[in-house]
Design a protein around this motif. Structure first.
Motif, PDB file in Angstrom:
ATOM      1  N   HIS A 170      25.185  10.688 -29.413  1.00 32.85           N
ATOM      2  CA  HIS A 170      24.387   9.765 -28.717  1.00 32.85           C
ATOM      3  C   HIS A 170      23.979  10.336 -27.299  1.00 32.85           C
TER       4      HIS A 170
ATOM      5  N   GLU B 253      25.677   9.450 -24.156  1.00 30.52           N
ATOM      6  CA  GLU B 253      27.092   9.292 -23.834  1.00 30.52           C
ATOM      7  C   GLU B 253      27.559  10.526 -23.495  1.00 30.52           C
TER       8      GLU B 253
ATOM      9  N   ASN C 192      24.852   9.445 -35.773  1.00 34.01           N
ATOM     10  CA  ASN C 192      26.356   9.206 -36.177  1.00 34.01           C
ATOM     11  C   ASN C 192      26.255   8.210 -37.362  1.00 34.01           C
TER      12      ASN C 192
ATOM     13  N   HIS D  65      32.853  10.362 -27.563  1.00 30.73           N
ATOM     14  CA  HIS D  65      31.783   9.388 -27.439  1.00 30.73           C
ATOM     15  C   HIS D  65      32.163   8.428 -26.157  1.00 30.73           C
TER      16      HIS D  65
ATOM     17  N   GLU E 211      36.964   7.724 -26.639  1.00 35.31           N
ATOM     18  CA  GLU E 211      35.615   7.075 -26.323  1.00 35.31           C
ATOM     19  C   GLU E 211      35.998   6.908 -24.814  1.00 35.31           C
TER      20      GLU E 211
END
Length: 388
Positions: free
Chosen positions: A72, A75, A132, A162, A245
């Motif tokens: 992404h 990110e 994703n 991420h 994350e």
């Protein structure tokens, strides 16, 4: 290995060429060009708009570890942390940790899988596809590259990097989740096989290493099986896949402290793998990580007199990238009204002696002033924050 001791010298290997979240493909390429004499670099493929996606290979060990970031485009923390890792391995060349890691493992780094999205600071690619969610069809050029590299490398372990929304908190904590982890499911029932079990053990080791630095700030992400996602399918294909994350820390407006913690999590995981110490950890330790929960607002106005009662108002913003992709604009809306005593926020206003002038409408743009005497504390006009 004491991660906190290593972080004492973090500034000596932190990649200074990446200073904020809005860096572009050309910024990353300059860094990778600088590393080309130290680590093997090859062209993995191109994005739809022709930007290079490069694979770096580090180490000579038998255990293959694949680390990829920025599927992404907005990110960016994982990419920063991977560049910090490269600097660390050069800075610590010949040290016990570097020697162990690079003799036990071969690392394959694929930073910035979605460079077209990074150019726009957008989650999706130039075709507005969420990469994703493109594993099965691999319609996007970037999904094809990531899938091909995984099939070529056939890694034993994978690190899927991420960033998550800064509104995720940690259950039974008032903090946002600074880091969240997951060993993704590979089927609908959430079955446990050898490689998912190994991912769970590695995450448990990472948690043990970082919990003292992040008490109440580490969460466990939802493990609902997503058949279109890369992490779930890599797990299914036999790679012990570890989702990291990057989240948020109050006061860390540029996400640089979170970046450091993501680096620390990667290093702790690689240390556990290279030393095989993860084999001593347990599923119960992994399951002891509190679940992520939506328990935060960006702004919380507490105990204000409104429509005849004392109530609280929760306000969140939607970040929208500017046309040049170099910053974001925030559009605020009323997220909730009522008893919000179990919630927390990045900014909390105790408003029992304040007044609201304007409209407060649930699920609509914020359009009001919060006033204390003659002083305006907050002012919104059609979702735009005017002052605070």
């Amino acid at each position: 290995m004491k991660i906190d001791k290593i972080l004492e010298s973090y500034d000596s290997f932190r990649e200074s060429g990446l200073e904020d979240r809005f860096f572009k493909h050309q910024d990353l390429m300059r860094i990778l060009d600088r590393h080309s004499g130290d680590f093997n670099t090859e062209l993995a493929g191109h994005s739809l708009e022709g930007r290079e996606i490069r694979l770096l290979t580090v180490g000579t060990g038998p255990c293959k570890v694949f680390l990829w970031s920025q599927m992404h485009g907005d990110e960016t923390t994982g990419t920063m942390a991977l560049m910090d890792l490269l600097n660390f391995l050069k800075h610590q060349a010949g040290s016990p940790i570097s020697t162990l890691l690079l003799s036990a493992c071969t690392l394959y780094l694929l930073p910035m899988v979605n460079p077209d999205g990074a150019e726009r600071f957008s989650r999706r690619n130039a075709q507005q596809i969420d990469i994703n969610r493109d594993y099965l069809r691999a319609a996007s050029a970037e999904a094809k590259v990531l899938k091909a590299m995984h099939e070529k490398i056939k890694p034993s372990f994978g690190f899927n990097l991420h960033d998550q929304s800064n509104l995720w908190g940690v259950k039974n904590s008032t903090y946002p989740a600074a880091l969240s982890f997951l060993a993704p499911a590979f089927d609908e029932p959430g079955s446990l096989n050898d490689n998912r079990g190994q991912a769970i053990q590695v995450i448990a080791c990472i948690k043990d290493s970082l919990l003292g630095m992040l008490p109440g700030k580490i969460g466990l992400f939802d493990d609902t099986f997503e058949p279109r996602a890369f992490g779930d399918n890599f797990q299914k294909a036999g790679t012990a896949t570890i989702l990291i994350e990057g989240g948020s820390i109050i006061g860390d407006r540029k996400f640089q402290e979170v970046r450091k913690m993501v680096f620390a999590a990667i290093l702790a995981g690689l240390s556990a793998i290279s030393s095989a110490s993860y084999l001593q950890n347990t599923t119960d330790n992994y399951l002891s990580i509190p679940k992520n929960t939506k328990s935060l607002f960006h702004i919380l106005i507490c105990d204000v007199f409104f429509q005849g009662i004392r109530t609280s108002i929760g306000i969140n913003y939607e970040p929208v990238p500017t046309s040049d992709g170099n910053s974001i604009e925030c559009f605020y809306s009323i997220e909730d009204i009522g008893d919000l005593s179990t919630m927390n926020a990045y900014q909390v206003y105790q408003a029992d002696k304040m007044q609201i002038y304007g409209d407060i409408v649930y699920d609509c743009p914020a359009d009001f002033d919060l006033v204390h005497g003659t002083e305006t504390i907050l002012s919104f006009k059609q979702g735009i924050l005017q002052s605070k």
